[in-house]
Scaffold this active site. Structure first.
Site, PDB file in Angstrom:
ATOM      1  N   ASP A   1       0.907  -1.150   0.000  1.00 39.47           N
ATOM      2  CA  ASP A   1       0.000   0.000   0.000  1.00 39.47           C
ATOM      3  C   ASP A   1       0.940   1.191   0.000  1.00 39.47           C
ATOM      4  OD1 ASP A   1      -1.457   2.273   0.815  1.00 39.47           O
ATOM      5  OD2 ASP A   1      -3.049   0.972   1.544  1.00 39.47           O
ATOM      6  N   HIS A   2       1.054   1.849  -1.158  1.00 38.33           N
ATOM      7  CA  HIS A   2       2.158   2.819  -1.261  1.00 38.33           C
ATOM      8  C   HIS A   2       1.972   4.010  -0.312  1.00 38.33           C
ATOM      9  CE1 HIS A   2      -0.512   4.958  -4.092  1.00 38.33           C
ATOM     10  NE2 HIS A   2       0.251   6.016  -3.896  1.00 38.33           N
TER      11      HIS A   2
ATOM     12  N   GLU B   1      -8.304  14.017  -4.819  1.00 40.26           N
ATOM     13  CA  GLU B   1      -7.442  14.113  -6.003  1.00 40.26           C
ATOM     14  C   GLU B   1      -8.037  15.118  -6.982  1.00 40.26           C
ATOM     15  OE1 GLU B   1      -5.463  10.340  -7.357  1.00 40.26           O
ATOM     16  OE2 GLU B   1      -7.389   9.573  -6.681  1.00 40.26           O
TER      17      GLU B   1
ATOM     18  N   HIS C   1      -5.815   2.677   1.043  1.00 40.85           N
ATOM     19  CA  HIS C   1      -5.052   3.837   1.526  1.00 40.85           C
ATOM     20  C   HIS C   1      -5.755   4.541   2.701  1.00 40.85           C
ATOM     21  CE1 HIS C   1      -2.990   3.008  -2.102  1.00 40.85           C
ATOM     22  NE2 HIS C   1      -3.737   3.721  -2.905  1.00 40.85           N
TER      23      HIS C   1
HETATM   24  C1  BG6 Z   1      -3.579   4.520  -6.517  1.00 40.17           C
HETATM   25  C2  BG6 Z   1      -4.937   4.580  -7.157  1.00 40.17           C
HETATM   26  O1  BG6 Z   1      -3.506   3.444  -5.622  1.00 40.17           O
HETATM   27  O2  BG6 Z   1      -3.362   5.719  -5.784  1.00 40.17           O
HETATM   28  C3  BG6 Z   1      -5.053   5.783  -8.060  1.00 40.17           C
HETATM   29  O3  BG6 Z   1      -5.135   3.401  -7.932  1.00 40.17           O
HETATM   30  C4  BG6 Z   1      -4.715   7.047  -7.304  1.00 40.17           C
HETATM   31  O4  BG6 Z   1      -6.369   5.890  -8.595  1.00 40.17           O
HETATM   32  C5  BG6 Z   1      -3.382   6.883  -6.598  1.00 40.17           C
HETATM   33  O5  BG6 Z   1      -4.653   8.115  -8.226  1.00 40.17           O
HETATM   34  C6  BG6 Z   1      -3.128   8.071  -5.691  1.00 40.17           C
HETATM   35  O6  BG6 Z   1      -1.823   7.990  -5.190  1.00 40.17           O
HETATM   36  P1  BG6 Z   1      -1.039   9.309  -4.770  1.00 40.17           P
HETATM   37  O7  BG6 Z   1       0.236   8.802  -4.209  1.00 40.17           O
HETATM   38  O8  BG6 Z   1      -0.882  10.117  -6.030  1.00 40.17           O
HETATM   39  O9  BG6 Z   1      -1.901  10.009  -3.792  1.00 40.17           O
END
Ligand code: BG6
Ligand code: NDP
Length: 516
Positions: free
Chosen positions: A201-202, A240, A264
Site C-alpha cells: 500500500d504505497h 485528487e 489507503h
Molecule cells: C492509486 C490509485 O492506488 O493511488 C489511483 O489506484 C490514485 O487511482 C493513486 O490516483 C493516488 O496515489 P497518490 O500517491 O498520487 O496520492
C-alpha cells in the site's frame, strides 16, 4: 537492547543498506506503466543514495519479447521522464549492466523454470547465493498464476530458512471483495509463508504517513489527549484533482471505495486510531492496526439515512478549463454506476474512541489535491471567552497534511490585539519542505528497500486486508443491487456532493476545506 545490536530498521530510516543482502529482483509485468513510472525510478534513486545491495540484479518478465538492450533503454527513458533526480550515467551504468529481460506467459510453468535456471546460473557465475525478490506488477487477473508458478518452479522455496529466503511483493488491488481477498491470501500462503509476503500500500511508504506514528508516540503532548475525552471528531480526506484519465477500463471495475478507501484511507484510519504498539517491530504495529479495524462498526448502506454517501463527478470547471464528467471519459460505459467519490462515517467501538465519529472521504476530480488527517479537539468549557459573549472560540485542530505541502498544522486560539477581548484561531505550521528540504524519497524507494532488507512494517498483513474488506464488502454488494439509485453527483472541481454533509450534520460538524 545492547549497543552492539542493530537498531530497528524503522528507526534507522533509510540508512540500512549495510543489511541489504545480495539480491535479484524479478519484476513481472515489467513492460508496464508502474515499472516505468515508479519502480525503476525508485531503484535508480536507491542506487544514487548507495542503498542498493552491493550485488544487485534486475530481471524484467513479461509476455512481449523484448531484447535485453531494448529493455534497458526503455528503463533509461523511464528514469529520464519520471525520476525525482536526473539520470546519472555513472550510477545507473553500474546498475544497468546487471539488468536483463525474459519473455514468457504468466501461466507458462516452463518460462518460470527457465527463470529459475537463469538465476541459478547467475549464482554460479558470481560464486555466491542471491536473495530472490519477486515483484508482481501485472494486472490482478494474473496474480494467481504468477504465484502458483513461483511455487511450482521452486523459485519460491529457494534458500528457504536462510537469510536469503525468497520474498514476494504484490501490488494492489488485493482482491475485489472479502471473498476474493481471502482466496488470494490462501493462494499466497500456500506458496509463501506470511513473513515472505509483502502486500503493497504505497501510502505507507509516504514520509508523512510514517511521521504520523512519530507525531503520536514521540510527543508527549498529544497522546494523553488522543481519545474520546478530548477529541470531538476526526476527518480524513484523500482528495485528487485528476479524473480517471486513461485508466477508465480499470477504474470502472473498481470505483473510489475499492481504489482508495479500502486500502489507503483505511490505513490512515488505522494508524490514527490504533493503540500504542508495544514496540516498533512489524507484528506489534500490525496487530494494533488489525484490532482497530475490527472495532469499526458495520456500516449502514442506506443512501438516505446510512453511514455512506457515494457520488460520481459530472462535468465542471477545473482551473478555469471545462473538464468532462465521468461518463464522458474514455472507456467508461454509458450505463456505469461506478462511484468516483465515497464518504463514510465510521464508529470505532473501543475504549478510546467510542462516540467519536471518524469521517473519511476520497474522490477524483475534486477542488484540490489534498490528503490530510484533521483531529478536532473538544472546545474548552465556554466560561471565559464564549459564554455570554458574542465571540466563540474555535476548536483546536491538529492537521497532518499527507500531501501536498507536507507538514503539521496546529490551530490554536489567540487574542486579537486591541482593547476588547476577542479571540481568533491562528495556525502554527511545521512544513517538511522548510525544515528538511523538498527532495524527499518517493514511497516506492522506501518500500522496495524495506522488502529487500526484510522489514515488513510498512506492508499490509493478510488479516488487515481482510478486516478492511469485511467493512467495505457489504457496501459494494448493496451498491451493486441499487445501480444508480442513491448515486449522487458533484461538479468536477468541487468539494464533492452536497449530500455528503448529511453524514456530519447530526453532530453539528462540517467537512473541512482540506489543504493549505
Ligand atoms: C492509486 C490509485 O492506488 O493511488 C489511483 O489506484 C490514485 O487511482 C493513486 O490516483 C493516488 O496515489 P497518490 O500517491 O498520487 O496520492
Ligand atoms: P499495466 O496495465 O501497464 O500492465 C503491466 C504489464 O502486464 C503490461 O505491460 C503487460 O506486459 C502485462 N499485461 C497487461 N494486461 C495484461 C493482461 N490482461 N493479462 C496479462 N498480462 C497483462 O499495469 P500497471 O503497470 O499500470 O500496473 C501494474 C500493477 O500495479 C497493477 O496491479 C496495478 O493495479 C498496480 N498499480 C498501478 C499503478 C499505476 O500507477 N500504474 C498505481 C498503483 C497500483 P506484457 O504484455 O509484456 O506481459
Amino acid at each position: 537492547m545492547n549497543a552492539s545490536e542493530p537498531r530497528h530498521p524503522f528507526l534507522q530510516g533509510l540508512s540500512k543498506h549495510r543489511g541489504a543482502p545480495p539480491t535479484v529482483v524479478v519484476i513481472f509485468g515489467a513492460s508496464g506503466d508502474l515499472t516505468a513510472r515508479k519502480l525503476v525510478p525508485a531503484i535508480f534513486n536507491l542506487g544514487i543514495d548507495n542503498l542498493l545491495p552491493g550485488d544487485f540484479h534486475l530481471i524484467g518478465f513479461g509476455r512481449k519479447p523484448i531484447e535485453d538492450e531494448k529493455f534497458r533503454s526503455l528503463l533509461d527513458e523511464a528514469i529520464g521522464e519520471f525520476s525525482r533526480r536526473p539520470l546519472d550515467g555513472e550510477v545507473w551504468g553500474r546498475v544497468r549492466r546487471h539488468i536483463s529481460y525474459q519473455s514468457g506467459g504468466y501461466d507458462e510453468l516452463a518460462a518460470f523454470k527457465v527463470m529459475a535456471e537463469k538465476i541459478d546460473a547467475l549464482e554460479r557465475e558470481l560464486g555466491r547465493d542471491l536473495q530472490r525478490v519477486f515483484y508482481i506488477s501485472t494486472p490482478p487477473s494474473v496474480f494467481e498464476p504468477v504465484i502458483q508458478n513461483l511455487g511450482k518452479s521452486g523459485l519460491a522455496d529457494k534458500h528457504q530458512g536462510t537469510k536469503l529466503g525468497s520474498k514476494v511483493i504484490i501490488e494492489k488491488p488485493f482482491g475485489h471483495d472479502l471473498e476474493s481477498a481471502r482466496h488470494l491470501n490462501a493462494t499466497l500462503q500456500s506458496v509463501f509463508s506470511e513473513p515472505q509476503i509483502y502486500r503493497i500500500d504505497h501510502y505507507l511508504g509516504k514520509e508523512t504517513v510514517q511521521d504520523l506514528l512519530v507525531q503520536r508516540f514521540a510527543n508527549s503532548i498529544f497522546e494523553p489527549m488522543w481519545n474520546r475525552q478530548h477529541v470531538e471528531s476526526v476527518q480524513i480526506t484523500v482528495a485528487e484533482e485528476l479524473g480517471v484519465g486513461s485508466r477508465g477500463g480499470y477504474y470502472d471495475q473498481s470505483g473510489a471505495l475499492r481504489d482508495m478507501i479500502q486500502n489507503h484511507t483505511m490505513q490512515l484510519v488505522a494508524l490514527t486510531a490504533m493503540e500504542p504498539p508495544v514496540s516498533l517491530d512489524p507484528e506489534s504495529i500490525r496487530d494494533e492496526k488489525v484490532k482497530v479495524l475490527k472495532a469499526i462498526q458495520p456500516l449502514n448502506p442506506d443512501p438516505e439515512k446510512g453511514d455512506v454517501v457515494r457520488a460520481r463527478y459530472a462535468d465542471g470547471l477545473f482551473q478555469g478549463a471545462k473538464v468532462p464528467g465521468y461518463l464522458e471519459e474514455a472507456g467508461i460505459p454509458a450505463d456505469s454506476s461506478t462511484e468516483t467519490y465515497a464518504a463514510l462515517k465510521l464508529s470505532i467501538n473501543n475504549w478510546r474512541w467510542k462516540g467519536v465519529p471518524f469521517y473519511i472521504r476520497s474522490g477524483k476530480r475534486m477542488a484540490r489535491r489534498a490528503s490530510e488527517i484533521a483531529v478536532q479537539f473538544r472546545r474548552p468549557p465556554g466560561i471565559l471567552f464564549s459564554e455570554g459573549s458574542k465571540y466563540d472560540v474555535a476548536p483546536n485542530t491538529m492537521v497532518i497534511s499527507i500531501q501536498p505541502d507536507e507538514g503539521v498544522t496546529l490551530v490554536l486560539n489567540s487574542k486579537v490585539p486591541g482593547l476588547e477581548t476577542r479571540t481568533q484561531p491562528v495556525k502554527m505550521h511545521f512544513r517538511y519542505a522548510t525544515t528538511y528540504g523538498s527532495n524527499t524519497p518517493e514511497a516506492y524507494e522506501r518500500l522496495i528497500l524495506d522488502a529487500i532488507v526484510g522489514d515488513s512494517t510498512l506492508f499490509i498483513r493478510g488479516d488487515e486486508t481482510e478486516a478492511s474488506w469485511r467493512l467495505c464488502t457489504p457496501l459494494l454488494e448493496d451498491w451493486n443491487k441499487r445501480g444508480n439509485e442513491g448515486l449522487a453527483s458533484y461538479a468536477a472541481g468541487s468539494w464533492g456532493p452536497p449530500e455528503a454533509e448529511r453524514l456530519l450534520a447530526e453532530n453539528g460538524h462540517l467537512w473541512r476545506r482540506a489543504g493549505p
